[in-house]
Design an enzyme around this catalytic site. Structure first.
Site, PDB file in Angstrom:
ATOM      1  N   GLU A   1       8.470   0.362  11.871  1.00 27.43           N
ATOM      2  CA  GLU A   1       9.265   1.205  11.528  1.00 27.43           C
ATOM      3  C   GLU A   1       8.908   2.689  11.937  1.00 27.43           C
ATOM      4  OE1 GLU A   1      12.376   0.500  11.366  1.00 27.43           O
ATOM      5  OE2 GLU A   1      12.285  -1.768  11.045  1.00 27.43           O
TER       6      GLU A   1
ATOM      7  N   GLU B   1       8.578  14.879  17.197  1.00 31.86           N
ATOM      8  CA  GLU B   1       9.067  14.790  15.764  1.00 31.86           C
ATOM      9  C   GLU B   1       8.347  15.921  14.878  1.00 31.86           C
ATOM     10  OE1 GLU B   1       7.969  11.463  13.667  1.00 31.86           O
ATOM     11  OE2 GLU B   1       9.829  11.386  12.399  1.00 31.86           O
TER      12      GLU B   1
ATOM     13  N   LYS C   1       1.062  -1.268  -0.110  1.00 35.20           N
ATOM     14  CA  LYS C   1       0.039   0.015   0.059  1.00 35.20           C
ATOM     15  C   LYS C   1       0.963   1.350  -0.004  1.00 35.20           C
ATOM     16  CE  LYS C   1      -2.928   2.868   2.723  1.00 35.20           C
ATOM     17  NZ  LYS C   1      -2.054   4.112   2.416  1.00 35.20           N
TER      18      LYS C   1
ATOM     19  N   CYS D   1      12.848   9.793   8.666  1.00 37.68           N
ATOM     20  CA  CYS D   1      12.759   9.496  10.112  1.00 37.68           C
ATOM     21  C   CYS D   1      13.888   9.380  10.815  1.00 37.68           C
ATOM     22  CB  CYS D   1      12.169   7.813   9.738  1.00 37.68           C
ATOM     23  SG  CYS D   1      13.413   6.974   8.814  1.00 37.68           S
TER      24      CYS D   1
HETATM   25  P1  NAD Z   1       1.188   7.772   8.725  1.00 34.63           P
HETATM   26  O1  NAD Z   1       1.521   6.812   9.891  1.00 34.63           O
HETATM   27  O2  NAD Z   1       0.526   8.651   8.648  1.00 34.63           O
HETATM   28  O3  NAD Z   1       1.030   6.955   7.375  1.00 34.63           O
HETATM   29  C1  NAD Z   1       1.747   5.790   7.183  1.00 34.63           C
HETATM   30  C2  NAD Z   1       1.123   5.099   6.045  1.00 34.63           C
HETATM   31  O4  NAD Z   1      -0.002   4.287   6.864  1.00 34.63           O
HETATM   32  C3  NAD Z   1       0.281   5.703   4.984  1.00 34.63           C
HETATM   33  O5  NAD Z   1       0.351   4.753   3.784  1.00 34.63           O
HETATM   34  C4  NAD Z   1      -1.310   5.614   5.331  1.00 34.63           C
HETATM   35  O6  NAD Z   1      -2.224   5.467   4.535  1.00 34.63           O
HETATM   36  C5  NAD Z   1      -1.266   4.273   6.406  1.00 34.63           C
HETATM   37  N1  NAD Z   1      -2.306   4.293   7.443  1.00 34.63           N
HETATM   38  C6  NAD Z   1      -2.867   5.527   8.075  1.00 34.63           C
HETATM   39  N2  NAD Z   1      -3.751   4.832   8.888  1.00 34.63           N
HETATM   40  C7  NAD Z   1      -3.919   3.503   8.816  1.00 34.63           C
HETATM   41  C8  NAD Z   1      -4.506   2.436   9.410  1.00 34.63           C
HETATM   42  N3  NAD Z   1      -5.560   2.903  10.318  1.00 34.63           N
HETATM   43  N4  NAD Z   1      -4.367   1.255   9.090  1.00 34.63           N
HETATM   44  C9  NAD Z   1      -3.382   1.053   8.235  1.00 34.63           C
HETATM   45  N5  NAD Z   1      -2.563   1.916   7.622  1.00 34.63           N
HETATM   46  C10 NAD Z   1      -2.946   3.236   7.824  1.00 34.63           C
HETATM   47  O7  NAD Z   1       2.907   8.370   8.375  1.00 34.63           O
HETATM   48  P2  NAD Z   1       3.293   9.712   7.382  1.00 34.63           P
HETATM   49  O8  NAD Z   1       2.779  10.783   7.764  1.00 34.63           O
HETATM   50  O9  NAD Z   1       2.971   9.145   6.059  1.00 34.63           O
HETATM   51  O10 NAD Z   1       4.835   9.388   7.454  1.00 34.63           O
HETATM   52  C11 NAD Z   1       5.603  10.149   8.490  1.00 34.63           C
HETATM   53  C12 NAD Z   1       5.986   9.217   9.747  1.00 34.63           C
HETATM   54  O11 NAD Z   1       6.737   7.784   9.197  1.00 34.63           O
HETATM   55  C13 NAD Z   1       6.901   9.857  10.439  1.00 34.63           C
HETATM   56  O12 NAD Z   1       6.689   9.706  11.800  1.00 34.63           O
HETATM   57  C14 NAD Z   1       8.530   9.147  10.174  1.00 34.63           C
HETATM   58  O13 NAD Z   1       9.464   9.342  11.069  1.00 34.63           O
HETATM   59  C15 NAD Z   1       7.955   7.924   9.902  1.00 34.63           C
HETATM   60  N6  NAD Z   1       8.883   7.150   9.107  1.00 34.63           N
HETATM   61  C16 NAD Z   1       9.792   6.108   9.753  1.00 34.63           C
HETATM   62  C17 NAD Z   1      10.935   5.332   9.075  1.00 34.63           C
HETATM   63  C18 NAD Z   1      11.400   4.335   9.470  1.00 34.63           C
HETATM   64  O14 NAD Z   1      12.130   3.676   8.850  1.00 34.63           O
HETATM   65  N7  NAD Z   1      11.721   4.252  10.882  1.00 34.63           N
HETATM   66  C19 NAD Z   1      10.894   5.918   7.770  1.00 34.63           C
HETATM   67  C20 NAD Z   1      10.143   6.736   7.096  1.00 34.63           C
HETATM   68  C21 NAD Z   1       9.301   7.501   7.829  1.00 34.63           C
END
Ligand code: NAD
Length: 491
Positions: free
Chosen positions: A250, A383, A175, A284
């Protein structure tokens, strides 16, 4: 003007969905493409296709070496198409072209690395403690994988999921984020060209509450590999209460960078800029908490402020641009609010702190440095996921460790010193999944990524990651026909 239209890739076909949404170009703030919004039913079709493909001989009968060859071909195709996909990623997320080009070219090597792992996920023969038994372990694919990625670095974050999953023989529903999904939906064409049997890889996008929830709670999903924010992670853990899928998370970070007075100041400043202002801080592993030993605090902070002011902000498609826009208006509003709270609490804006005056459109934000007397500010705890650095002075190693570890996160960290013994002491004491010494923001398929605390569960990348996409099956073979064994006592 009609906007280009993207499709989901389900069961080997590019399909429209009933619902769609406009994707916004972050450099203009205007819609530029129409994206599919997979419903719960579309998502179910993708999972059913992956489930069917898992036992379809076209995939199930491939040897591990053959799966590796497919992955290698995918890597080659990605290298070949990197410029076009990079342009799409830049358009859809605002990430600068000089990074998307370099990064996507390198992601091809991630697929090649996992290709090489496919036939090395070995089982084992066990020296069992019974004379008439042979026992061995088979390593089998765990099943259907739900891979979920956020909008930053979608190609990279999906490579470290798809690579080991496919190497292990799993099938996948990936996704893409609803923000900036274009590069992954385009990447689906390369999956098709590489020759993966239909249903093995399905790539969809949609909203978390519908598509994401349907995917992660689906009864046919055996493994969830999630990258995103901690609050979404909690929802995902609730969703997986339905299917008890093995889950890796992650998540975010608030990574400390500790600079001792003996560090090489120029190369340290360069690495700090890479850690917080590259990708407009939307990383991240962003090194967003900077601890500087007091004797060099003012000098280093002055140098950093000068470097921050000199950063070329502009059109992300221009190769000369060093910082493009943030990916969404929502992200910019979050950053502005957090800076406001921090300033109200006593943090001082040394540079930046606002949208650039000469950029009327798009979601731009200036590289920002906030001076903080101690750790008790919102900007030090939360963050940003943006180009905002909080700087705090410290005195001595003990205080540096205490400040660096004073966080609920633990994803990455940086230590800058020329004292080798001190570097090793710091490496042992910092609670984080990565410690970079005298460098920052380096990645490789060979090194695992993952966090402590609220930064997540599990590790991605590296040779061990393929094991997380397998389960072992213990096989017991009796080598005697002796009929006298007592059937009422466990052997
Ligand atoms: P987010 O958590 O809002 O969304 C991530 C994904 O989850 C999207 O595809 C979203 O559609 C999906 N999602 C949302 N609600 C859901 C649910 N109820 N069930 C299943 N899927 C759902 O994150 P974002 O704002 O897109 O990205 C930023 C975050 O990602 C930051 O906190 C960043 O640090 C983190 N991040 C972590 C890493 C790592 O490797 N640790 C890498 C990149 C980003």
């Amino acid at each position: 003007m009609t906007l280009p239209r993207f499709r989901c890739y389900i069961d080997g076909a590019f399909v429209d969905t009933d619902e769609t949404f406009d994707s916004i170009d972050p450099s203009t703030g205007k819609p530029w493409a129409v994206m599919p919004a997979a419903s719960a039913e579309d998502t179910d079709r993708a999972v059913q296709a992956a489930h069917h493909a898992l036992s379809d001989p076209a995939w199930a009968n491939l040897t591990a070496t053959q799966r590796g060859k497919l992955l290698y071909r995918l890597g080659d195709l990605l290298a070949e198409h990197a410029p076009g996909i990079a342009e799409l990623e830049t358009r859809d997320t605002g990430k600068i072209i000089r990074e998307t080009r370099a990064q996507i070219g390198y992601i091809a090597d991630f697929y090649r690395y996992f290709a090489g792992l496919a036939d090395k996920a070995e089982g084992a023969h066990l020296p069992i403690d019974k004379p008439d038994m042979e026992v061995y372990l088979r390593r089998e694919p765990i099943g259907v994988v739900a891979a979920i990625v956020p909008w930053n670095s979608q190609l990279f974050l999906s490579a470290i999921k798809l690579g080991p999953a496919l190497a292990a023989g799993c099938t996948v529903v990936l996704k893409a984020s609803e923000d900036g999904p274009a590069p992954l939906l385009e990447f689906a064409k390369l999956v098709e060209q590489a020759g993966f049997p239909k249903g093995v890889v399905n790539i969809i996008t949609g909203f978390g509450a519908t598509c994401g929830k349907a995917l992660t709670s689906h009864p046919l999903v055996a493994r969830v590999a999630f990258t995103g924010g901690p609050s979404t992670a909690r929802q995902i853990v609730r969703n997986t209460a339905e299917n008890l899928a093995y889950t890796s998370l992650e998540l975010g970070g608030k990574s400390p960078v500790v600079v001792f007075a003996d560090a090489d100041i120029d190369s340290t400043a360069n690495a700090i800029v890479a850690g917080i202002f590259a990708a407009s801080g939307q990383s991240c592993v962003a090194g967003s908490r900077l601890y500087v030993e007091r004797p060099i605090h003012d000098r280093l902070v002055g140098l950093l402020a000068a470097k921050a002011r000199a950063i070329r902000i502009g059109d992300p498609q221009d190769p000369a641009t060093e910082m493009g826009p943030l990916a969404t208006a929502r992200q910019r509003a979050h950053i502005e609010a957090l800076i406001g709270q921090s300033v109200a609490a006593g943090a001082r804006v040394l540079t930046g702190g606002r949208a650039p005056a000469d950029r009327k459109h798009g979601f731009y934000f200036e590289p920002t440095i906030l001076a903080c007397a101690h750790n008790e500010f919102p900007c030090v705890a939360e963050e940003f996921f943006g180009p905002v650095l909080s700087v705090i002075p410290f005195d001595g190693e003990e205080q540096a460790v205490a400040l660096a570890n004073d966080t609920r996160y633990g994803l990455a960290s940086g230590v800058f010193t020329r004292d080798l013994a001190r570097a090793h002491r710091m490496i042992r004491r910092i609670r984080a999944g990565i410690v970079w010494v005298n460098t920052y923001r380096a990645i490789s398929p060979i090194a695992p990524l993952g966090g402590y605390g609220m930064s997540g569960l599990g590790r991605e990348g590296g040779a061990e990651s393929i094991r997380d996409y397998t389960r072992t099956k213990a096989v017991w073979i009796r080598t005697s026909d002796d009929p006298t064994a007592d059937p009422f006592v466990m052997r």
